[in-house]
Motif scaffolding. Structure first.
Motif, PDB file in Angstrom:
ATOM      1  N   UNK A 208       0.829  -1.196   0.000  1.00  0.00           N
ATOM      2  CA  UNK A 208       0.000   0.000   0.000  1.00  0.00           C
ATOM      3  C   UNK A 208       0.871   1.256   0.000  1.00  0.00           C
ATOM      4  N   UNK A 209       2.158   1.056   0.198  1.00  0.00           N
ATOM      5  CA  UNK A 209       3.162   2.114   0.101  1.00  0.00           C
ATOM      6  C   UNK A 209       4.337   1.525  -0.679  1.00  0.00           C
ATOM      7  N   UNK A 210       5.005   2.319  -1.488  1.00  0.00           N
ATOM      8  CA  UNK A 210       6.100   1.791  -2.312  1.00  0.00           C
ATOM      9  C   UNK A 210       7.137   1.038  -1.473  1.00  0.00           C
ATOM     10  N   UNK A 211       7.468  -0.185  -1.955  1.00  0.00           N
ATOM     11  CA  UNK A 211       8.504  -0.988  -1.329  1.00  0.00           C
ATOM     12  C   UNK A 211       8.136  -1.646  -0.016  1.00  0.00           C
ATOM     13  N   UNK A 212       6.887  -1.612   0.372  1.00  0.00           N
ATOM     14  CA  UNK A 212       6.484  -2.122   1.686  1.00  0.00           C
ATOM     15  C   UNK A 212       6.772  -3.603   1.879  1.00  0.00           C
ATOM     16  N   UNK A 213       6.800  -4.377   0.809  1.00  0.00           N
ATOM     17  CA  UNK A 213       7.093  -5.813   0.922  1.00  0.00           C
ATOM     18  C   UNK A 213       8.543  -6.127   0.564  1.00  0.00           C
ATOM     19  N   UNK A 214       9.309  -5.163   0.105  1.00  0.00           N
ATOM     20  CA  UNK A 214      10.688  -5.421  -0.335  1.00  0.00           C
ATOM     21  C   UNK A 214      11.521  -6.033   0.790  1.00  0.00           C
ATOM     22  N   UNK A 215      12.080  -7.210   0.525  1.00  0.00           N
ATOM     23  CA  UNK A 215      12.965  -7.877   1.468  1.00  0.00           C
ATOM     24  C   UNK A 215      12.289  -8.460   2.690  1.00  0.00           C
ATOM     25  N   UNK A 216      10.990  -8.391   2.753  1.00  0.00           N
ATOM     26  CA  UNK A 216      10.269  -8.889   3.932  1.00  0.00           C
ATOM     27  C   UNK A 216       9.922 -10.363   3.739  1.00  0.00           C
ATOM     28  N   UNK A 217      10.272 -11.181   4.716  1.00  0.00           N
ATOM     29  CA  UNK A 217       9.944 -12.602   4.667  1.00  0.00           C
ATOM     30  C   UNK A 217       9.788 -13.082   6.100  1.00  0.00           C
ATOM     31  N   UNK A 218       9.335 -14.313   6.221  1.00  0.00           N
ATOM     32  CA  UNK A 218       9.204 -14.911   7.540  1.00  0.00           C
ATOM     33  C   UNK A 218       7.809 -15.421   7.808  1.00  0.00           C
ATOM     34  N   UNK A 219       7.629 -15.879   9.014  1.00  0.00           N
ATOM     35  CA  UNK A 219       6.380 -16.477   9.454  1.00  0.00           C
ATOM     36  C   UNK A 219       5.340 -15.395   9.757  1.00  0.00           C
ATOM     37  N   UNK A 220       4.103 -15.662   9.374  1.00  0.00           N
ATOM     38  CA  UNK A 220       2.987 -14.786   9.714  1.00  0.00           C
ATOM     39  C   UNK A 220       2.497 -15.202  11.100  1.00  0.00           C
ATOM     40  N   UNK A 221       2.449 -14.225  12.008  1.00  0.00           N
ATOM     41  CA  UNK A 221       2.039 -14.501  13.378  1.00  0.00           C
ATOM     42  C   UNK A 221       0.947 -13.534  13.812  1.00  0.00           C
ATOM     43  N   UNK A 222       0.295 -13.878  14.902  1.00  0.00           N
ATOM     44  CA  UNK A 222      -0.754 -13.018  15.461  1.00  0.00           C
ATOM     45  C   UNK A 222      -0.153 -11.708  15.946  1.00  0.00           C
ATOM     46  N   UNK A 223      -0.905 -10.649  15.810  1.00  0.00           N
ATOM     47  CA  UNK A 223      -0.512  -9.347  16.344  1.00  0.00           C
ATOM     48  C   UNK A 223      -1.447  -9.046  17.500  1.00  0.00           C
TER      49      UNK A 223
END
Length: 169
Positions: free
Chosen positions: A142-157
């Motif tokens: 939703x903002x430029x580059x927000x997913x760039x380089x992001x990885x890992x497990x999805x967890x509860x917030x």
């Protein structure tokens, strides 16, 4: 017309989700991420006509590799309203609202050809709890580059969804 879901809409919305999805929907990994976590109220929208909920969408806070994200879903349209574009309207309107509120990324588990028209694409390196088909884990910046380089497990917030909007990392 879309409006924020109200507490009194809860049971109509739940009935719509029950009608729209297979029995046992609460057993999916997405639901485990929602347990004990309130949805993000300003992004939970309903379409109501003559007092009846014809469509609904909800969002939840999650973390991906430690970074805040939105989890879109479920979204459903009553069978009598399908084919009118209401589902697309719910999705696009809520995405626009999320961006305007300062959220930077969202994800979902869904059908890539359908959600691709809104800009969602496969999130390589992002792992939903099993059993989830990795090809169905999709994201949208939703903002430029927000997913760039992001990885890992999805967890509860567990942070309150009414605090300041989620920001990057």
């Amino acid at each position: 017309m879309l409006v924020e879901e109200r507490p009194e809409d809860h049971w109509q919305v739940e009935q719509l989700f029950d009608l729209s999805f297979a029995p046992g929907r609460e057993l999916l990994s997405s639901y485990r991420l929602r347990e004990g976590v309130p949805p993000i109220a300003p992004l939970c929208l309903v379409s109501r006509e003559d007092g009846i909920v014809g469509g609904a969408i909800r969002y939840w806070p999650v973390r991906v590799g430690g970074a805040a994200s939105l989890l879109l879903g479920p979204v459903a349209v009553h069978p009598t309203r399908q084919g009118e574009g209401l589902g697309a309207y719910l999705i696009q309107s809520s995405l626009d609202r999320a961006a305007a509120l300062g959220h930077v990324r969202t994800m979902l588990v869904g059908d890539a050809p359908y959600y691709g028209r809104f800009g969602f694409s496969r999130l390589d390196g992002v792992e939903m709890p099993p059993p989830t088909n990795p090809d169905r884990v999709l994201g949208l910046a939703l903002a430029p580059g927000a997913w760039d380089g992001l990885s890992g497990l999805v967890t509860r917030a567990l942070e309150p969804p009414h605090a300041s909007p989620f920001e990057g990392s």
